[in-house]
Design a protein around this motif. Structure first.
Motif, short mmCIF file in Angstrom:
data_model
loop_
_atom_site.label_atom_id
_atom_site.label_comp_id
_atom_site.label_asym_id
_atom_site.label_seq_id
_atom_site.Cartn_x
_atom_site.Cartn_y
_atom_site.Cartn_z
N TRP A 5 0.87 -1.18 0.00
CA TRP A 5 0.00 0.00 0.00
C TRP A 5 0.91 1.23 0.00
N GLY A 6 0.67 2.13 -0.95
CA GLY A 6 1.48 3.36 -0.99
C GLY A 6 2.62 3.31 -1.99
N ALA A 7 2.97 2.12 -2.52
CA ALA A 7 4.02 2.04 -3.54
C ALA A 7 3.46 2.66 -4.82
N LEU A 8 4.29 3.43 -5.51
CA LEU A 8 3.82 4.20 -6.67
C LEU A 8 4.28 3.55 -7.99
N HIS A 9 3.38 3.58 -8.97
CA HIS A 9 3.71 3.01 -10.28
C HIS A 9 3.27 3.98 -11.38
N PRO A 10 3.97 5.11 -11.52
CA PRO A 10 3.55 6.08 -12.53
C PRO A 10 3.65 5.48 -13.94
N ILE A 11 2.74 5.95 -14.80
CA ILE A 11 2.72 5.42 -16.17
C ILE A 11 3.68 6.22 -17.04
N ASP A 12 4.46 5.50 -17.83
CA ASP A 12 5.37 6.10 -18.80
C ASP A 12 6.27 7.21 -18.26
N PRO A 13 7.01 6.96 -17.20
CA PRO A 13 7.93 8.00 -16.73
C PRO A 13 9.09 8.13 -17.73
N ASP A 14 9.68 9.32 -17.81
CA ASP A 14 10.86 9.41 -18.68
C ASP A 14 12.16 9.47 -17.88
N TYR A 15 12.03 9.39 -16.54
CA TYR A 15 13.23 9.44 -15.70
C TYR A 15 13.00 8.58 -14.48
N ARG A 16 13.80 7.53 -14.37
CA ARG A 16 13.64 6.62 -13.23
C ARG A 16 14.76 6.82 -12.22
N VAL A 17 14.38 6.83 -10.95
CA VAL A 17 15.36 6.91 -9.87
C VAL A 17 15.24 5.65 -9.03
N ALA A 18 16.36 4.98 -8.80
CA ALA A 18 16.34 3.85 -7.86
C ALA A 18 16.92 4.35 -6.54
#
Lengths: 227, 613
Positions: free
Chosen positions: B26-39
């Motif tokens: 709960w609360g984990a985010l899954h944005p659609i089509d990001p152009d910049y990913r941060v780990a």
């Protein structure tokens, strides 16, 4: 304030990736969902007040389900369909409840009343459905199954453990075994153990891809329905 | 971006605690089509990393930037690491199962020194070259930050850049600078040069370390000044955090109520580097606690900070919260209490009415040594507090002490046992005879490790042999019944001391030890001192010269180019006062002590008095 006046019974799945959760992880998640749902949950009395809930028989890590249940005591009446909608909107989708109803306050605990569980065991590289059925029947005919778990041996007496003969069917090119077991305080047979024993007997081996609990029932209800 | 889930799923049946790897909390985010990913990677197991508030803050700050997907990764446990390597699956982010080597920005927290070997485990499992110098344009930008960034040198070569100080505002500037550089087709080195211009960012490859002094090249500043969030109320704390399925450490909602502490304990690095004190207002705290509980469903909330009992409005906050949470079964907790600020009324509002254990930290056994370290707590205050607590029904207490503090003698060590005896006697006298048997005093004794940016940064750390001798003195001085005594292993503290004040030469040692199998060194059962001693020998580094040597106050220090706002003169004066056992007051309540932070960083102490609900 503490005594629950209403007892809601919730049916929920354990699906997708969340089948890898342990029983404790699932129960925590359900309790947190009930808090997020803003339901007027009852709290136990005593030194360490906690949400008043009762869960059905535990599922092992890796086993999925379509039919888990928990009871949630409420201080105030909330219509069952509203309980359902509020819980659904506050739950991870793979644990989101499918049903809510009210049961008698004095109904026995789920762990006591639910004694019969049915499973679908999906297999891989197992040969034909007919062959597997034959090997399963042969295992059942021996009358007992010795299962090793965490270094301990447990003997299951199969006539009482299996209220119904396991059946094998083909589904979308996969071989699926339908197993119904009776759970007792002495333990619950893991259905995949029976399938693995059949594979061992076949000599050619096979693997278990997934295990899903598909129904949970009370003894009388199961006798009526199954036998 | 490749989704590795189909290759990860079959591995989960054979590993311990698969909930570490499945995401979907709960609360984990899954944005659609990001152009910049941060780990965002915590260099330890999931169950430790999920308790880290900095990651939670950065996750939320990143999610607010359009097009950016914040994701998490943790160090897989040994069984999973073996599965990943055996099946040629790289380290992945939880949210999208993207290979960590394919993200744009990789941020690794530096929470404590004993996680350094795990940084290399992360990079190796991700297939990213271990050293910044060996990386190409196709590799992610590898960023560090966190408590250990205040002496970054031991791990500097593994990072492209390190943020010194608060990340709330800097993170957006870092992402914007990286994106702008890439949009303009800039090379990796040009992007790094641009990042060196962001306030608080240290780019290790742009510094020459000649004769122990860092000199910036190509416009990099000779001194990197830490970032500081001037007003904590300007950024709301995460109120909809990720709620783990797994039982993690500190499995509760947390709201940071203040940052910084100017009590001035001379051993405490956090108290020196996170100045000044910035309180959140009580209205905001009450609002955010209630919102956080509502969004997360947690059954407990902790009001966190370095010293929560110092919040000027704490009683008011607790009173309002206990009224709002009455009958919910939800409890409020604090990380620890202060001996001089304890009240039974306040303690009753904690733990949901349960009389859970109380924790106090007298730190030293004699008044002389408490004055040396500026722990402004007296024996009378401690015993009065113990009397109040046990009379009111508590029967357990936990006390924190340290051994190996500068100027410590055996008399001070035995003083710990004597003080514990007095606490025990006072506790027994405060309860009815029938309940005396149930009294427990837990005594936890750690070994002092001198840290950078503190008045004791020049002092010698006590050698492991001497630590073991003093631990025996301690054991002999402790009451035999009613006390649970625990202490830290001398080898771990020694190594921690080496990393805390060592320089860039330690990077080779860390790599050597990691290649020899060092992982999870913060876990007692995984730590192998012998492996580290061999690595130090193989690299020709004498650890006792780093840890056990007293330095001249004029000697260049490996962290000399990291500016936390404290003046060296202040640290020297505090060291002198320590030698003379003279205490220094807290500037939050008393006059300015001249540490230099406010004028250097352009900030001020903020107290959270204000409106009511």
């Amino acid at each position: 304030m503490s005594n629950g006046m209403f007892r809601a019974r919730i049916t929920y799945p354990k699906a997708g990736r969340l089948r890898f959760l342990s029983h404790l992880e699932v129960t925590n998640a359900c309790e947190r969902a009930a808090r997020r749902a803003g339901l007027p949950y009852a709290v136990t009395q005593g030194f360490n007040p906690k949400m008043k809930v009762g869960f059905g028989p535990a599922l092992p890590v890796g086993t999925g389900s379509t039919c888990e249940r928990f009871d949630l005591w409420l201080r105030e009446y909330v219509p069952a369909d509203e309980v359902l909608v509020r819980l659904q909107s506050a739950s991870p989708s793979d644990l989101a409840p499918s049903e809510a109803c009210y049961v008698a306050l004095r109904a026995p605990a789920l762990t006591v009343s639910l004694t019969i569980a049915g499973y679908d065991v999906e297999t891989g590289e197992s040969g034909s459905a007919e062959d597997l059925q034959g090997f399963l029947d042969a295992v059942v005919k021996t009358g007992e199954l010795v299962v090793e778990h965490k270094g301990k041996q447990k003997v299951f007496e199969l006539t009482s453990t299996l209220p119904k003969e396991p059946t094998v069917r083909s589904m979308n090119g996969r071989v699926v075994v339908d197993i119904t077991t009776r759970m007792s305080e002495r333990g619950s047979l893991r259905p995949e153990a029976l399938v693995m024993a059949a594979f061992e007997r076949s000599g050619t081996g096979g693997s278990v891809l997934s295990v899903t609990r598909t129904h949970l029932a009370e003894e009388e209800e199961a006798v009526r329905r199954l036998l | 971006m490749s989704d590795l889930w189909p290759r990860i799923e079959p591995l989960l049946a054979s590993v311990e605690r698969p909930a570490r790897y499945i995401d979907r909390e709960w609360g984990a985010l899954h944005p659609i089509d990001p152009d910049y990913r941060v780990a965002l990677v915590y260099p330890d197991a999931y169950e430790l990393g999920m308790a880290n508030q900095a990651l939670s803050i950065l996750y939320e700050r990143l999610a607010a930037i359009p097009g950016v997907a914040p994701e998490r990764a943790f160090v897989p446990w040994r069984d999973m690491a073996e599965q990943l390597r055996g099946n040629d699956v790289p380290l992945f982010t939880l949210e999208s199962c993207t290979p960590v080597g394919e993200v744009d920005l990789l941020g690794i927290t530096l929470p404590y020194e004993m996680t350094y070997s795990n940084i290399l485990e992360i990079l190796d499992l991700a297939g990213i070259p271990l050293r910044s110098d060996d990386r190409s344009d196709s590799d992610p930008l590898v960023f560090g930050g966190g408590p250990c960034a205040f002496n970054p040198e031991p791990v500097a070569p593994f990072f492209d850049a390190i943020l010194i100080g608060d990340g709330e505002e800097a993170i957006a500037e870092i992402v914007a600078t990286h994106r702008a550089g890439r949009a303009a087709g800039a090379s990796r080195s040009a992007i790094l040069a641009a990042l060196a211009g962001v306030s608080g960012v240290y780019v290790p490859s742009m510094y020459d370390m000649t004769s122990g002094v860092a000199v910036g090249r190509d416009g990099a500043p000779d001194r990197v000044t830490k970032r500081v969030l001037a007003d904590l109320d300007s950024v709301r704390p995460p109120v909809s955090p990720i709620v783990p399925f797994m039982d993690v450490v500190h499995d509760r909602m947390t709201i940071e109520v203040l940052r910084g502490c100017s009590r001035g304990c001379r051993f405490c690095q956090a108290g020196m580097v996170y100045r000044p004190v910035r309180e959140r207002s009580s209205d905001n705290i009450v609002r955010d606690v209630l919102a956080g509980l509502w969004c997360s469903g947690h059954e407990e909330v902790s009001l966190t900070s370095l010293s929560t009992a110092d919040h000027s409005q704490l009683e008011d906050i607790l009173r309002r919260l206990s009224r709002r949470l009455e009958g919910s079964g939800i409890s409020v907790s604090l990380p620890s209490l202060r001996v001089d600020a304890f009240s039974v009324d306040m303690a009753r509002m904690l733990g949901g009415g349960r009389k859970t254990g109380l924790t106090f930290a007298p730190e030293a056994g004699t008044q002389r040594l408490r004055d040396v370290i500026n722990k402004n707590v007296t024996e009378e205050q401690l015993l009065a507090t113990v009397h109040k607590a046990f009379s009111a029904g508590w029967h357990r207490i936990k006390l924190y002490f340290m051994i190996g503090l500068p100027t410590e003698t055996d008399e001070d060590v035995r003083g710990i046992g004597a003080l514990v005896q007095k606490v025990l006697d006072t506790a027994r006298e405060s309860v009815e005879p029938a309940k005396r048997g149930g009294i427990r005093i837990s005594v936890s004794v750690s070994t002092f490790v001198p840290k950078s940016h503190t008045p004791f940064q020049w002092d010698a750390q006590v050698t492991p042999e001497e630590v073991r001798r003093r631990q025996e003195v301690l054991r002999g001085s402790m009451p035999k019944r009613g006390v649970d005594l625990s202490w830290h292993a001398s080898g771990v503290s020694f190594l921690e001391g080496v990393f805390a004040r060592g320089g860039r030469e330690l990077a080779d040692v860390i790599e050597h030890a990691w290649r020899a199998g060092a992982r999870y060194d913060a876990w007692t059962e995984e730590f192998d001192l012998g492996r580290w001693i061999s690595a130090l020998e193989a690299c020709g580094v004498d650890p006792s010269r780093i840890a056990s040597r007293e330095r001249d106050t004029g000697e260049p220090l490996p962290w000399g180019h990291i500016d936390v706002g404290l003046s060296v003169a202040y640290l020297r004066i505090e060291r002198e006062r320590a030698r003379e056992a003279i205490t220094t007051p807290d500037c939050t309540f008393d006059e300015c002590t001249g540490c230099g932070v406010c004028p250097t960083l352009g900030v001020d102490v903020i107290l959270g008095g204000g409106g009511r609900e």
